[in-house]
Enzyme design. Structure first.
Site, PDB file in Angstrom:
ATOM      1  N   GLU A  51       0.839  -1.214  -0.037  1.00  0.00           N
ATOM      2  CA  GLU A  51      -0.061  -0.119   0.229  1.00  0.00           C
ATOM      3  C   GLU A  51       0.955   1.159   0.312  1.00  0.00           C
ATOM      4  OE1 GLU A  51      -3.643   2.023   2.670  1.00  0.00           O
ATOM      5  OE2 GLU A  51      -2.355   0.576   3.647  1.00  0.00           O
ATOM      6  N   ASP A 110      -5.854   2.635  -1.436  1.00  0.00           N
ATOM      7  CA  ASP A 110      -6.586   3.153  -0.475  1.00  0.00           C
ATOM      8  C   ASP A 110      -6.712   4.752  -0.932  1.00  0.00           C
ATOM      9  OD1 ASP A 110      -7.090   5.159   1.726  1.00  0.00           O
ATOM     10  OD2 ASP A 110      -6.248   3.768   3.113  1.00  0.00           O
ATOM     11  N   GLN A 134      -9.722   0.730   0.038  1.00  0.00           N
ATOM     12  CA  GLN A 134     -10.180   1.393   1.431  1.00  0.00           C
ATOM     13  C   GLN A 134     -10.434   2.953   1.029  1.00  0.00           C
ATOM     14  OE1 GLN A 134      -6.410   0.590   3.703  1.00  0.00           O
ATOM     15  NE2 GLN A 134      -7.417  -1.221   4.626  1.00  0.00           N
ATOM     16  N   GLU A 168     -11.790   2.675   6.350  1.00  0.00           N
ATOM     17  CA  GLU A 168     -10.708   2.853   7.340  1.00  0.00           C
ATOM     18  C   GLU A 168     -10.589   4.303   7.678  1.00  0.00           C
ATOM     19  OE1 GLU A 168      -6.066   1.344   7.617  1.00  0.00           O
ATOM     20  OE2 GLU A 168      -6.642   2.544   5.658  1.00  0.00           O
TER      21      GLU A 168
END
Length: 255
Positions: free
Chosen positions: A139, A174, A200, A236
Site C-alpha cells: 500500500e 486506499d 479502502q 478505514e
C-alpha cells in the site's frame, strides 16, 4: 451492489477485537479487517468471526520488531532475516484466523538497496502465502501521514508488483492516500484495476467518515460498482466520537 468492511484498527478501536467484530456485524457491515491483532488470542477472534459469519479480509505486518522499524521493516537494508521472520509469523497468525490477505509494511527507507530488500521480502512472502492461499498486499502511503515511507506512489507500487512477478501480490488501493498524494481517484482506479487486491476509503483531508470532506464518495462508489468490483470496500477512517454515530454514510452513499 457495493458492500463494506469495517476496519477495526479505527472503528470500534475502544473495544477488544472480538467485541468490535460483533459490533460491526450489528451495525450492518459485510466483513471486517484490522491492523495489528497479534495481542488478541486467536481462538477469541475465530469465535467472533464464526458467530458473525464474517471473513477477516486482512491484517498488517507489525510496524516494528526487536526495536527495529517504525512503519514496518521489509524495505530496511540489513534487516532481511528479521523481515522474513516477521512475515512468517504474521502469515501464520493470518492463516490461523482464516484471513484473506496480509499487508506487508515497507518501513522508512529510500533508494535502490531498500527496493531490493523490499522486493526480496515480498518474494518470500508470496511464496510462503501460496501454502494457505493468502494474498500479499502493498500500500502506498501519502507523505503527509507517513513521511519517509518507502512506498509512496502508485507508479512505484506498480513497478514493484511487476518486478516481483508473483500472482498473489496485489495493490491495496486506499482512496484517501491516493487522493492526498496523486488525486483523481476514479481515473487511478480505472487504470490500475487489474493490480488491485483491496480498496479502502476515508474522507479528505481529515480521514473522517466518507460523507465529509472534498472527495465525492457517491461518485467513487458508483464508479467502483461500474468497474464490476464485488468485494467489500474497507472503511478505514477515524470516527468523530462513538463509531455508531458516524455510520449514516452506509445508507446515504451506497449506490
Amino acid at each position: 451492489m457495493v458492500t463494506f468492511s469495517a476496519n477495526l484498527g479505527f472503528l470500534w478501536a475502544d473495544l477488544p477485537l472480538p467485541a468490535a467484530i460483533r459490533a460491526a456485524k450489528a451495525a450492518g457491515f459485510e466483513a471486517v479487517e484490522c491492523h495489528w491483532p497479534y495481542a488478541t488470542p486467536k481462538a477469541e477472534i475465530r469465535a467472533a468471526l464464526k458467530e458473525t459469519g464474517f471473513e477477516m479480509l486482512g491484517l498488517n505486518t507489525p510496524k516494528s520488531a526487536g526495536g527495529i522499524g517504525q512503519f514496518g521493516l521489509s524495505a530496511l537494508p540489513g534487516h532481511e532475516a528479521l523481515a522474513r521472520a516477521v512475515i512468517d509469523q504474521s502469515l501464520s497468525f493470518a492463516d490461523d484466523i482464516g484471513a484473506r490477505s496480509l499487508h506487508v509494511m515497507a518501513g522508512i527507507a529510500s533508494g535502490a538497496a531498500a527496493q531490493a530488500s523490499f522486493c526480496a521480502a515480498l518474494t518470500h512472502a508470496c511464496h510462503q502465502a501460496q501454502q494457505s492461499g493468502l494474498t500479499i498486499l502493498i500500500e502506498p502511503l501519502n507523505r503527509y501521514d507517513a513521511p519517509g515511507y518507502f512506498l509512496n506512489s502508485l507508479a512505484q507500487a506498480e513497478e514493484i508488483i511487476t518486478s516481483v512477478n508473483q500472482p498473489n501480490l496485489k495493490l491495496m488501493f486506499d482512496c484517501y492516500h491516493v487522493e492526498r498524494s496523486e488525486g483523481d481517484v476514479i481515473t487511478q482506479l480505472q487504470a490500475r484495476l487489474p493490480l488491485i487486491g483491496h480498496i479502502q476509503f476515508a474522507s479528505l483531508p481529515n480521514r473522517k467518515s466518507p460523507d465529509q470532506g472534498t472527495l465525492d464518495y457517491t461518485q467513487v462508489f458508483a464508479a467502483i460498482e461500474a468497474l464490476g468490483w464485488t468485494r467489500p470496500l474497507g472503511a478505514e477512517y477515524h470516527p468523530d466520537g462513538v463509531t455508531e454515530n458516524s455510520l449514516d454514510w452506509m445508507h446515504t452513499l451506497r449506490p
